[in-house]
Design a protein around this motif. Structure first.
Motif, mmCIF file in Angstrom:
data_model
loop_
_atom_site.group_PDB
_atom_site.id
_atom_site.type_symbol
_atom_site.label_atom_id
_atom_site.label_comp_id
_atom_site.label_asym_id
_atom_site.label_seq_id
_atom_site.Cartn_x
_atom_site.Cartn_y
_atom_site.Cartn_z
ATOM 1 N N LYS A 106 6.146 13.275 -3.350
ATOM 2 C CA LYS A 106 7.395 12.535 -3.568
ATOM 3 C C LYS A 106 7.564 11.400 -2.555
ATOM 4 N N SER A 107 6.467 10.990 -1.952
ATOM 5 C CA SER A 107 6.520 9.913 -0.965
ATOM 6 C C SER A 107 6.140 8.587 -1.621
ATOM 7 N N VAL A 108 7.068 7.669 -1.648
ATOM 8 C CA VAL A 108 6.807 6.366 -2.259
ATOM 9 C C VAL A 108 5.703 5.625 -1.510
ATOM 10 N N THR A 109 5.722 5.724 -0.189
ATOM 11 C CA THR A 109 4.722 5.013 0.621
ATOM 12 C C THR A 109 3.314 5.544 0.366
ATOM 13 N N LEU A 110 3.166 6.869 0.399
ATOM 14 C CA LEU A 110 1.845 7.460 0.193
ATOM 15 C C LEU A 110 1.325 7.198 -1.222
ATOM 16 N N ILE A 111 2.203 7.329 -2.200
ATOM 17 C CA ILE A 111 1.795 7.072 -3.583
ATOM 18 C C ILE A 111 1.394 5.612 -3.747
ATOM 19 N N SER A 112 2.124 4.708 -3.090
ATOM 20 C CA SER A 112 1.774 3.287 -3.159
ATOM 21 C C SER A 112 0.381 3.046 -2.594
ATOM 22 N N LEU A 113 0.077 3.710 -1.481
ATOM 23 C CA LEU A 113 -1.235 3.535 -0.842
ATOM 24 C C LEU A 113 -2.357 4.109 -1.688
#
Length: 396
Positions: free
Chosen positions: A51-58
């Motif tokens: 549920k982490s936007v930053t990690l999913i973006s990466l």
């Protein structure tokens, strides 16, 4: 659980590569295999559970780096099993073909890496709110020609194919065990490969079932409703990651003495209350030294131009990594130096017999197994402290 297992697997693989890559080439394939399996688990955790936007973006926008290596899981497993069975870790030219799927996916996913960061964040937010969006999002150029389900399943089917290929390779070896000797001093390796391939088969089949069902149902539901399949998948991953700890010798290449016959066991138990824990290993290592000297003396294998560690391993009927361990840890000498000592002694015998008056020193070096004049002179000076010509002048 998945996050913990993935991090633990990455840590294990890095340790494996750091301590063994230079010493045992086949272990390199095993270390990379564990690393890629763990990376795939981490990638799955981030997309589905973080549920982490930053990690999913990466991760979602760097598939060329994080997802294309998944296509190498199967080849690494196959190369490891093959190198253990043949005791030859070298790759062939034909092995380059195994990189093709990873290269294709890398190229197709590369453009997505350069998407503006704000756009990446917006897509990641959509994935967090609705994970089924992964099913329709076109993350690579392949998405223009193939469905998301096909791309996801292709990776797993490829791994399954390589797993089955490795199992067939192993079974064929077992059937032909009389004509091969790579396990002659390491019967435990059979059990290890059974565990490795067994847990891998469980993991990849359970993953195939979960991913295929996830495209039939609401995408994230499969990871929360099919508890039995999830448990089976976790069992496969846990078994895969902890199995090396039950076979520590496969990590460090330490040889072990084969089981003695019943009569020897009875005598040992009668005469000794508690034998040293390393008695088998010490006896085995001593036998390698005696066998090496005896074979060099009787068959003069050092005269063969192709006499390297692999060649000597096949002739002496001892696994190459056992020989490498013996020469490095016990004899404190490289195999090439050991072989060259025999070659120099042979050359000295020819010179002492007066052959230097009949043929050139270069010919004497060739007759002693050296591939070139420079190699002969260099190794002779290294061993004797003088050049072959100076040594020969003493016997003119």
């Amino acid at each position: 659980m998945l996050l913990f297992l993935s991090i633990a697997g990455i840590f294990l693989s890095l340790l494996l590569l750091y301590f063994n890559a230079k010493k045992f080439a086949s272990t390199t394939y095993l270390g990379i295999f564990f690393f890629l399996i763990s990376l795939y688990g981490l990638y799955q955790y981030i997309l589905l559970y973080s549920k982490s936007v930053t990690l999913i973006s990466l991760f979602l926008f760097n598939l060329s780096l994080f997802s294309s290596p998944v296509y190498l899981i199967g080849p690494m497993l196959y190369w490891y099993v093959r190198s253990v069975l043949t005791d030859d870790p070298k790759l062939k030219r034909s092995d380059l073909l195994h990189f093709i799927p990873a290269i294709i996916f890398f190229i197709s996913a590369l453009p997505n890496t350069f998407v503006p960061w704000q756009e990446k964040v917006e897509v990641a937010k959509t994935v967090v709110s609705d994970q089924s969006y992964i099913m329709v999002y076109k993350a690579t150029l392949l998405s223009e020609f193939l469905s998301s389900a096909t791309i996801f399943l292709t990776r797993l089917f490829l791994v399954l194919g390589y797993t089955i290929w490795s199992i067939v390779l192993f079974i064929n070896y077992i059937k032909k065990r009389k004509s091969s000797s790579v396990f002659s001093k390491q019967q435990f390796m059979k059990k290890w490969l059974c565990y490795l391939l067994g847990f891998m088969l469980i993991l990849v089949i359970s993953q195939l079932f979960m991913v295929s069902k996830s495209f039939e149902m609401h995408f994230p539901a499969i990871f929360f409703t099919f508890n039995i399949i999830r448990v089976i998948s976790v069992v496969g991953l846990v078994g895969l990651l902890i199995s090396p700890f039950f076979f520590p010798t496969i990590l460090y290449g330490l040889p072990r003495m084969p089981e003695r016959n019943e009569e020897e066991k009875d005598n040992r138990l009668t005469n000794e209350t508690k034998p040293p824990s390393n008695s088998f290993e010490s006896d085995y290592l001593q036998s390698i030294g005696l066998k090496s000297d005896s074979l060099m003396k009787e068959k003069q294998l050092y005269l063969e131009p192709e006499c390297n560690l692999g060649f000597f391993s096949r002739q002496i009927d001892v696994p190459a990594h056992h020989l490498a361990y013996y020469f490095r840890e016990i004899k404190k000498q490289r195999f090439n130096d050991f072989r060259n000592e025999w070659r120099i002694n042979h050359a000295k015998s020819l010179i002492q017999e007066g052959k230097a008056n009949e043929i050139t020193l270069e010919a004497i070096g060739s007759l002693s197994g050296f591939s070139s004049r420079n190699a002969f002179i260099t190794d002779f000076k290294k061993t004797e402290g003088v050049s072959p010509s100076v040594y020969a002048s003493r016997f003119n």
